[in-house]
Design an enzyme around this catalytic site. Structure first.
Site, PDB file in Angstrom:
ATOM      1  N   ARG A 155      10.095   0.361 -20.702  1.00 40.90           N
ATOM      2  CA  ARG A 155      10.456   1.462 -21.609  1.00 40.90           C
ATOM      3  C   ARG A 155       9.447   2.604 -21.522  1.00 40.90           C
ATOM      4  O   ARG A 155       9.802   3.754 -21.762  1.00 40.90           O
ATOM      5  CB  ARG A 155      10.494   0.967 -23.063  1.00 40.90           C
TER       6      ARG A 155
ATOM      7  N   ARG B 209       9.986   0.286 -40.049  1.00 41.45           N
ATOM      8  CA  ARG B 209       9.649   1.679 -39.703  1.00 41.45           C
ATOM      9  C   ARG B 209      10.614   2.592 -40.458  1.00 41.45           C
ATOM     10  O   ARG B 209      11.625   3.024 -39.922  1.00 41.45           O
ATOM     11  CB  ARG B 209       9.707   1.881 -38.194  1.00 41.45           C
TER      12      ARG B 209
ATOM     13  N   ASP C 252      -0.959   3.721 -30.244  1.00 38.49           N
ATOM     14  CA  ASP C 252      -0.348   3.214 -29.012  1.00 38.49           C
ATOM     15  C   ASP C 252      -1.382   2.710 -28.000  1.00 38.49           C
ATOM     16  O   ASP C 252      -1.037   1.974 -27.075  1.00 38.49           O
ATOM     17  CB  ASP C 252       0.502   4.309 -28.344  1.00 38.49           C
TER      18      ASP C 252
ATOM     19  N   CYS D   3      12.124  -2.118 -34.346  1.00 35.22           N
ATOM     20  CA  CYS D   3      11.421  -2.770 -35.465  1.00 35.22           C
ATOM     21  C   CYS D   3      10.360  -3.750 -34.995  1.00 35.22           C
ATOM     22  O   CYS D   3       9.815  -4.487 -35.800  1.00 35.22           O
ATOM     23  CB  CYS D   3      12.380  -3.479 -36.404  1.00 35.22           C
TER      24      CYS D   3
ATOM     25  N   LYS E 203       5.872   9.722 -22.118  1.00 35.69           N
ATOM     26  CA  LYS E 203       7.066   9.157 -22.769  1.00 35.69           C
ATOM     27  C   LYS E 203       7.235   9.741 -24.168  1.00 35.69           C
ATOM     28  O   LYS E 203       8.324  10.157 -24.552  1.00 35.69           O
ATOM     29  CB  LYS E 203       6.958   7.635 -22.871  1.00 35.69           C
ATOM     30  N   ASN E 204       6.141   9.785 -24.926  1.00 32.58           N
ATOM     31  CA  ASN E 204       6.262  10.269 -26.296  1.00 32.58           C
ATOM     32  C   ASN E 204       6.499  11.775 -26.355  1.00 32.58           C
ATOM     33  O   ASN E 204       6.804  12.317 -27.404  1.00 32.58           O
ATOM     34  CB  ASN E 204       5.017   9.897 -27.114  1.00 32.58           C
TER      35      ASN E 204
HETATM   36  C1  UD1 Z   1       4.177   6.925 -33.900  1.00 32.85           C
HETATM   37  C2  UD1 Z   1       2.800   7.488 -33.665  1.00 32.85           C
HETATM   38  C3  UD1 Z   1       2.883   8.463 -32.517  1.00 32.85           C
HETATM   39  C4  UD1 Z   1       3.489   7.776 -31.296  1.00 32.85           C
HETATM   40  C5  UD1 Z   1       4.823   7.116 -31.664  1.00 32.85           C
HETATM   41  C6  UD1 Z   1       5.427   6.346 -30.511  1.00 32.85           C
HETATM   42  C7  UD1 Z   1       1.116   8.070 -35.332  1.00 32.85           C
HETATM   43  C8  UD1 Z   1       0.778   8.791 -36.570  1.00 32.85           C
HETATM   44  N1  UD1 Z   1       2.369   8.182 -34.876  1.00 32.85           N
HETATM   45  O1  UD1 Z   1       5.055   8.004 -34.189  1.00 32.85           O
HETATM   46  O2  UD1 Z   1       1.592   8.968 -32.190  1.00 32.85           O
HETATM   47  O3  UD1 Z   1       3.692   8.723 -30.305  1.00 32.85           O
HETATM   48  O4  UD1 Z   1       4.632   6.246 -32.763  1.00 32.85           O
HETATM   49  O5  UD1 Z   1       4.869   5.102 -30.361  1.00 32.85           O
HETATM   50  O6  UD1 Z   1       0.259   7.421 -34.758  1.00 32.85           O
HETATM   51  N2  UD1 Z   1       6.553   6.462 -41.893  1.00 32.85           N
HETATM   52  C9  UD1 Z   1       7.204   6.317 -43.091  1.00 32.85           C
HETATM   53  N3  UD1 Z   1       8.369   7.013 -43.269  1.00 32.85           N
HETATM   54  C10 UD1 Z   1       8.883   7.837 -42.325  1.00 32.85           C
HETATM   55  C11 UD1 Z   1       8.214   7.974 -41.096  1.00 32.85           C
HETATM   56  C12 UD1 Z   1       7.048   7.269 -40.911  1.00 32.85           C
HETATM   57  O7  UD1 Z   1       6.773   5.584 -43.961  1.00 32.85           O
HETATM   58  O8  UD1 Z   1       9.932   8.453 -42.560  1.00 32.85           O
HETATM   59  C13 UD1 Z   1       5.306   5.709 -41.640  1.00 32.85           C
HETATM   60  C14 UD1 Z   1       5.498   4.671 -40.532  1.00 32.85           C
HETATM   61  O9  UD1 Z   1       6.039   3.473 -41.016  1.00 32.85           O
HETATM   62  C15 UD1 Z   1       4.100   4.501 -40.011  1.00 32.85           C
HETATM   63  C16 UD1 Z   1       3.545   5.923 -40.116  1.00 32.85           C
HETATM   64  O10 UD1 Z   1       4.325   6.571 -41.116  1.00 32.85           O
HETATM   65  O11 UD1 Z   1       3.366   3.681 -40.862  1.00 32.85           O
HETATM   66  C17 UD1 Z   1       3.584   6.647 -38.759  1.00 32.85           C
HETATM   67  O12 UD1 Z   1       4.811   7.127 -38.555  1.00 32.85           O
HETATM   68  P1  UD1 Z   1       5.237   8.265 -37.514  1.00 32.85           P
HETATM   69  O13 UD1 Z   1       4.126   9.128 -37.076  1.00 32.85           O
HETATM   70  O14 UD1 Z   1       6.444   8.881 -38.099  1.00 32.85           O
HETATM   71  O15 UD1 Z   1       5.702   7.327 -36.368  1.00 32.85           O
HETATM   72  P2  UD1 Z   1       6.352   7.754 -35.075  1.00 32.85           P
HETATM   73  O16 UD1 Z   1       7.008   9.069 -35.159  1.00 32.85           O
HETATM   74  O17 UD1 Z   1       7.109   6.575 -34.620  1.00 32.85           O
END
Ligand code: UD1
Length: 417
Positions: free
Chosen positions: A398, A121, A306, A116, A22-23
């Site tokens: 999902r 996020r 995850d 959220c 999925k990711n």
């Molecule tokens: C995250 C997971 C990823 C997983 C995905 C789906 C990590 C590092 N990332 O990716 O492995 O595939 O969820 O579930 O484990 N953040 C900010 N500002 C930003 C973007 C991120 O502060 O613009 C913070 C987030 O709040 C969080 C951290 O960075 O605390 C991880 O974010 P990110 O890797 O961007 O999250 P996803 O891309 O959703």
């Protein structure tokens, strides 16, 4: 709203093939928008998040068709740049369309993404990076309005945190255009490597994906291609932790050993028999399993956030006490209250959960509040004595392809109603 009725206490035994990630597929679908030609994606999982992404692509003007696990997207001639709120809200990863749409059309208009349920996020890292690439971005009435007539020339971007989504957005935005972009402290998750592999096969010039430094040379045009989605390491984790806690044995095919070592080494330490093959893993669980000492979620190659809920659910029936620290998201513990309804003994302080194993869980009525937490409730219910009803299972759909079939074929008693 649908629910699952699960009669627990059955051992899980069998052999399964892990579905496409999925990711991985979601950024790949955003990438198809950059390609002027037909992209054929193999091993595409049947998930509601995939349907949402296909909905976005169709809204943008792409032709999409699906034959079982083969998805075809033709973006030639499509020029939509507005994504409606109802589609953006469905999932957090819709934000990866920002880089792709802006790079293709020179502009993009979309609302802030949803998702959220794990706490706030933010998308500041994505936005700052796209600005470095030459985008002019404003927020008006909950909408992101992005103008990026052409990505700038050579550009170095240093990420304060190796954000997976932001790294994907930069790769998508910088693949097409002029100049060379270097991303420092890039995310190293395997899904990034998969995305770069697909884009390179479509004519992009991306080097270093999967390491902390990614170099993207913009090209004029991307063409059609074929790609097979990488296996879902989180689905693999769900199987392994479920079989460990329900007792039984499983052979999982279509895995990449280095992706699942964080789970297999933990389960080995807890007392499971684990054998890793070239693209398969065998796990056998019997007798008393002991809890891990301490596990903290980390960016890849650390223990993935995850897979945290699957681990915590399993630890709730392992002997002794384990400490689990969620290091990526602020608010990822809502499922723990639901696990307590099933009899788990877990205390939480901030982002730390202290799990003291109990002999047996028991059936109860519980509610899924998010995707991975919901899947963890399924495994806990399968291990519990008696009957459990899980509500709000749409969250689980999902990210898991027919989870009830997945576990029924291993011997679980689980029905959707
Ligand atoms: C995250 C997971 C990823 C997983 C995905 C789906 C990590 C590092 N990332 O990716 O492995 O595939 O969820 O579930 O484990 N953040 C900010 N500002 C930003 C973007 C991120 O502060 O613009 C913070 C987030 O709040 C969080 C951290 O960075 O605390 C991880 O974010 P990110 O890797 O961007 O999250 P996803 O891309 O959703």
């Amino acid at each position: 709203m649908s629910s699952f009725i699960i009669n627990g206490g059955k051992h899980l035994v069998g052999e399964k093939t892990v579905t496409g990630a999925k990711n991985g597929i979601l950024p790949l679908l955003a990438a198809t928008y950059l390609c002027d030609g037909k992209v054929t994606i193999h091993n595409c999982p049947e998930l509601t998040d995939v349907s949402t992404s296909i909905g976005i692509l169709k809204h943008l003007g792409c032709k999409c068709s699906r034959e079982k696990s083969v998805l075809t997207v033709d973006s030639l001639g499509s020029d939509g740049f507005i994504i409606p709120e109802r589609l953006m809200r469905e999932m957090r990863s819709s934000i990866v369309f920002l880089g792709a749409v802006a790079a293709k059309c020179g502009k993009a208009v979309m609302s802030l993404p949803g998702g959220c349920e794990l706490g706030p996020r933010p998308i500041d890292i994505h936005i700052d990076a796209l600005k470095r690439l030459g985008a002019d971005i404003e927020f008006t009435n909950g909408q992101i309005i992005c103008n990026m007539p052409e990505p700038t020339g050579d550009c170095d971007i240093h990420l304060n945190f190796p954000s997976v989504g932001a790294t994907e957005n930069i790769i998508l935005a910088a693949s097409k255009g002029k100049g060379t972009t270097v991303v420092h402290n890039a995310a190293r998750e395997p899904e990034i490597k998969d995305l770069a592999g697909m884009l390179n096969s479509a004519g992009a010039d991306i080097k270093g994906a999967g390491t902390s430094t990614v170099l993207i040379k913009g090209v004029n045009k991307l063409h059609g291609t074929e790609h097979t989605v990488m296996p879902d390491r989180i689905v693999a984790a769900s199987y392994l932790f479920a079989v460990a806690m329900c007792k039984g044995k499983i052979t999982l095919n279509n895995i990449i050993p280095e992706h699942i070592v964080p789970f297999t080494s933990c389960l080995y330490d807890c007392g499971c028999e684990v054998k890793l093959g070239e693209s398969s893993v065998f796990l056998k669980s019997g007798g008393t399993l002991k809890n891990f000492d301490s596990i903290t979620t980390q960016p890849f190659p650390g223990f993935p956030t995850d897979a945290g809920p699957a681990l915590v659910a399993a630890a709730s029936v392992f002997k002794g006490t384990g400490v689990f620290v969620e290091n990526i998201f602020d608010s990822r513990f809502r499922y723990i209250g639901e696990l307590s309804r099933l009899g788990a003994n877990i205390r939480t302080v901030g982002r730390t959960a202290v799990i003291t194993g109990v002999k047996r869980l028991h059936g109860a009525q519980v509610t899924a509040h998010d995707l991975r937490g919901g899947a963890a409730l399924v495994s806990a219910s399968m291990a519990a004595d008696g009957q459990t009803e899980i509500n709000n299972i749409e969250f689980i759909d999902r990210g898991y392809e027919h989870i009830e079939d997945m576990f029924s074929s291993l011997g679980a008693d689980i029905k959707r109603c």
